[in-house]
Design a protein around this motif. Structure first.
Motif, PDB file in Angstrom:
ATOM      1  N   CYS A  11      -7.602   9.219   2.218  1.00 43.45           N
ATOM      2  CA  CYS A  11      -7.172   7.910   1.718  1.00 43.45           C
ATOM      3  C   CYS A  11      -5.756   7.985   1.132  1.00 43.45           C
ATOM      4  CB  CYS A  11      -8.173   7.384   0.702  1.00 43.45           C
ATOM      5  SG  CYS A  11      -8.751   8.620  -0.472  1.00 43.45           S
ATOM      6  N   PHE A  12      -5.033   9.066   1.396  1.00 46.35           N
ATOM      7  CA  PHE A  12      -3.645   9.233   0.945  1.00 46.35           C
ATOM      8  C   PHE A  12      -3.510   9.259  -0.574  1.00 46.35           C
ATOM      9  CE2 PHE A  12      -0.260   9.495   4.102  1.00 46.35           C
ATOM     10  CZ  PHE A  12      -0.990   9.396   5.283  1.00 46.35           C
ATOM     11  N   HIS A  13      -4.423   9.900  -1.251  1.00 43.26           N
ATOM     12  CA  HIS A  13      -4.240  10.172  -2.676  1.00 43.26           C
ATOM     13  C   HIS A  13      -4.043  11.679  -2.857  1.00 43.26           C
ATOM     14  CE1 HIS A  13      -6.218   6.129  -3.053  1.00 43.26           C
ATOM     15  NE2 HIS A  13      -5.079   5.992  -3.708  1.00 43.26           N
TER      16      HIS A  13
ATOM     17  N   LYS B   6      -3.898  16.288   0.143  1.00 44.00           N
ATOM     18  CA  LYS B   6      -3.842  14.864   0.427  1.00 44.00           C
ATOM     19  C   LYS B   6      -5.214  14.466   0.944  1.00 44.00           C
ATOM     20  CE  LYS B   6      -2.261  13.408   4.341  1.00 44.00           C
ATOM     21  NZ  LYS B   6      -1.378  13.056   5.476  1.00 44.00           N
TER      22      LYS B   6
ATOM     23  N   ARG C  69       1.782   4.935  -0.656  1.00 38.88           N
ATOM     24  CA  ARG C  69       0.987   6.123  -0.979  1.00 38.88           C
ATOM     25  C   ARG C  69       1.929   7.285  -1.243  1.00 38.88           C
ATOM     26  NH1 ARG C  69      -2.460   2.986  -1.794  1.00 38.88           N
ATOM     27  NH2 ARG C  69      -4.469   2.788  -0.731  1.00 38.88           N
TER      28      ARG C  69
ATOM     29  N   CYS D 119     -10.012   6.191  -5.656  1.00 36.90           N
ATOM     30  CA  CYS D 119     -10.494   4.971  -4.997  1.00 36.90           C
ATOM     31  C   CYS D 119     -11.969   5.054  -4.611  1.00 36.90           C
ATOM     32  CB  CYS D 119      -9.644   4.666  -3.772  1.00 36.90           C
ATOM     33  SG  CYS D 119      -9.793   5.894  -2.476  1.00 36.90           S
TER      34      CYS D 119
ATOM     35  N   ASN E 253       0.807  -1.236   0.000  1.00 40.11           N
ATOM     36  CA  ASN E 253       0.000   0.000   0.000  1.00 40.11           C
ATOM     37  C   ASN E 253       0.832   1.275   0.000  1.00 40.11           C
ATOM     38  OD1 ASN E 253      -2.327  -1.557   0.115  1.00 40.11           O
ATOM     39  ND2 ASN E 253      -2.276  -1.601   2.352  1.00 40.11           N
TER      40      ASN E 253
END
Lengths: 295, 151
Positions: A144-146, A141, A78, A188, A76
């Motif tokens: 969900c760390f996108h 950011k 990021r 996501c 995962n």
């Protein structure tokens, strides 16, 4: 052997004392530690808003550990691109070699944390404009760390909210949703909550300005010719959808009940059955076109 | 006409430099928002061996709104109607600006491998697909052979 078991036990105890609930250890059937898992963030004095990257570290401890190095996986990631991940894997390998036959998990976690702290700027692209993040770009950011340029994310949020209310307006009252609009992450689809007014005041991303212009190359021209050839060939075989003709067919379904005339296409109908071909009349129409063109 | 957004230029360049296997998409000479597309029928599907022409148009507010895509070559598929219109959620309410021309076309190619007659756009095709799947597949193969070949 038993000394190995002792050493691993000591190491795990130390790790749990240092990282407390941040680290999770799973045990095998013999009650021996099997995997160590921890999501690692850059050190930003615990200021979560300033952590732009993270990765989940997973170390599988072989039976002979620490004589044999752990098998490390980074999951995962990021805000980290493949080149950074690959260099992290290389650094992990070097560290394991340096610490061969010694407990190494703590060293690995700190190594990863140092690396994340150094590159605590998302190296991925903004999924909306497909350009990277330059120094000075204002970006956001998500939970969900996108990562997105604030400018790009604002555009997404404003458009999806507009589409949502347009769709709602079209529905009859009893079908309207009682829920308010919920923004979603473009990558996501997790629910995200952002202050649109704040985001939309951000300047457009810098990389966009320096991007080069588009021009038609000779290669492109050649491909266009090839496409045209295929189109002409398929058209000659009746394989191209004629929108006007198809729309007329749909109109005829309701207007015509005459199936006997060979010149008029009666349109598709499930009831009509040909003796030779128990399919709908539209198939017969295609067949006759085919015969015409293949002659 | 307004300048072409950078994102469209970037996508176009990448489509040319790193094409997706089995898919080609090239912009029109006179309109860089209009793409001529060929999707090859996936292996082990009734569309195998077919070259399907599609048209793809990027609307004014792309990528905030989904591209408009339509089959030009005739195809026998429960989720594609006579006019070549495609029933696919990511082209409608499930659109996201993180999707691209290449991902849209890949999804369409995947739809050819996995027809969904329970969510039909071409009702007669979907009906046959449900009551007599083997005949529907024969039809799809026949249409592919007849309409979607290159030589």
């Amino acid at each position: 052997m038993s000394s190995n078991v002792e050493r691993v036990k000591e190491e795990i105890e130390a790790l749990e004392a240092i990282f407390m609930e941040d680290i999770s250890i799973s045990y095998n059937g013999q009650d021996l530690p099997e995997t160590v898992k921890m999501t690692i963030f850059p050190s930003t004095a615990n200021d979560i808003d300033k952590q732009y990257v993270c990765v989940t570290f997973e170390a599988m401890l072989p039976e002979m550990y620490p004589d044999i190095p752990p098998i490390v996986k980074l999951k995962n990631p990021r805000g980290l691109d493949d080149s950074i991940l690959n260099s992290l894997y290389d650094a992990i390998k070097d560290k394991c070699f340096e610490f061969s036959s010694q407990p190494v998990i703590y060293e690995l976690i700190e190594l990863i944390r140092e690396n994340l702290t150094e590159c605590n700027l998302p190296t991925c692209q903004c999924a909306v404009c497909l350009y990277g993040f330059c120094d000075g770009d204002v970006f956001t950011k998500t939970q969900c760390f996108h990562y997105f340029h604030s400018f790009c994310l604002a555009k997404h949020l404003l458009t999806t909210e507009k589409h949502y209310s347009e769709e709602q307006d079209k529905l009859p009252a009893w079908q309207k949703s009682t829920k308010a609009f919920q923004a979603a992450c473009p990558v996501c689809r997790e629910a995200i909550n952002c202050d649109v007014d704040d985001l939309k005041s951000a300047p457009p991303p810098k990389d966009l300005e320096s991007a080069q212009n588009f021009s038609v190359t000779s290669e492109l021209k050649m491909l266009q010719c090839k496409m045209q050839e295929l189109f002409s060939y398929q058209k000659s075989r009746g394989g191209i959808i004629d929108i006007e003709e198809e729309e007329n067919k749909l109109l005829l379904i309701t207007n015509s009940s005459d199936d006997s005339s060979p010149d008029v296409d009666p349109g598709p109908s499930l009831e009509q059955v040909d003796e030779n071909n128990p399919k709908s009349s539209i198939d017969r129409k295609f067949k006759s076109d085919f015969r015409k063109t293949s002659r | 006409m307004a300048a072409l957004p950078r994102r469209i230029i970037k996508e176009t360049q990448r489509l040319m430099q790193e094409p997706v296997p089995g898919i080609s998409a090239i912009p029109d000479e006179s309109n860089a928002r209009y793409f001529h597309v060929i999707v090859t029928g996936p292996e082990d599907s009734p569309f195998e061996g077919g070259l399907f022409k599609l048209e793809l148009f990027l609307p004014e507010d792309y990528p905030m709104s989904a591209p408009k895509v339509r089959f030009i070559t005739k195809i026998y598929h429960p989720n594609i109607d006579r006019l070549g219109r495609i029933c696919l959620d990511i082209l409608k309410d499930k659109w996201s600006p993180a999707l691209q021309i290449r991902t849209v076309l890949l999804s369409i190619q995947a739809l050819l491998s996995a027809p969904n007659p329970d969510d039909p756009l071409a009702n007669d095709v979907a009906e046959l697909w449900k009551v007599n799947e083997s005949e529907a597949i024969r039809n799809a193969k026949e249409w592919t052979r007849r309409y979607a070949m290159d030589t």
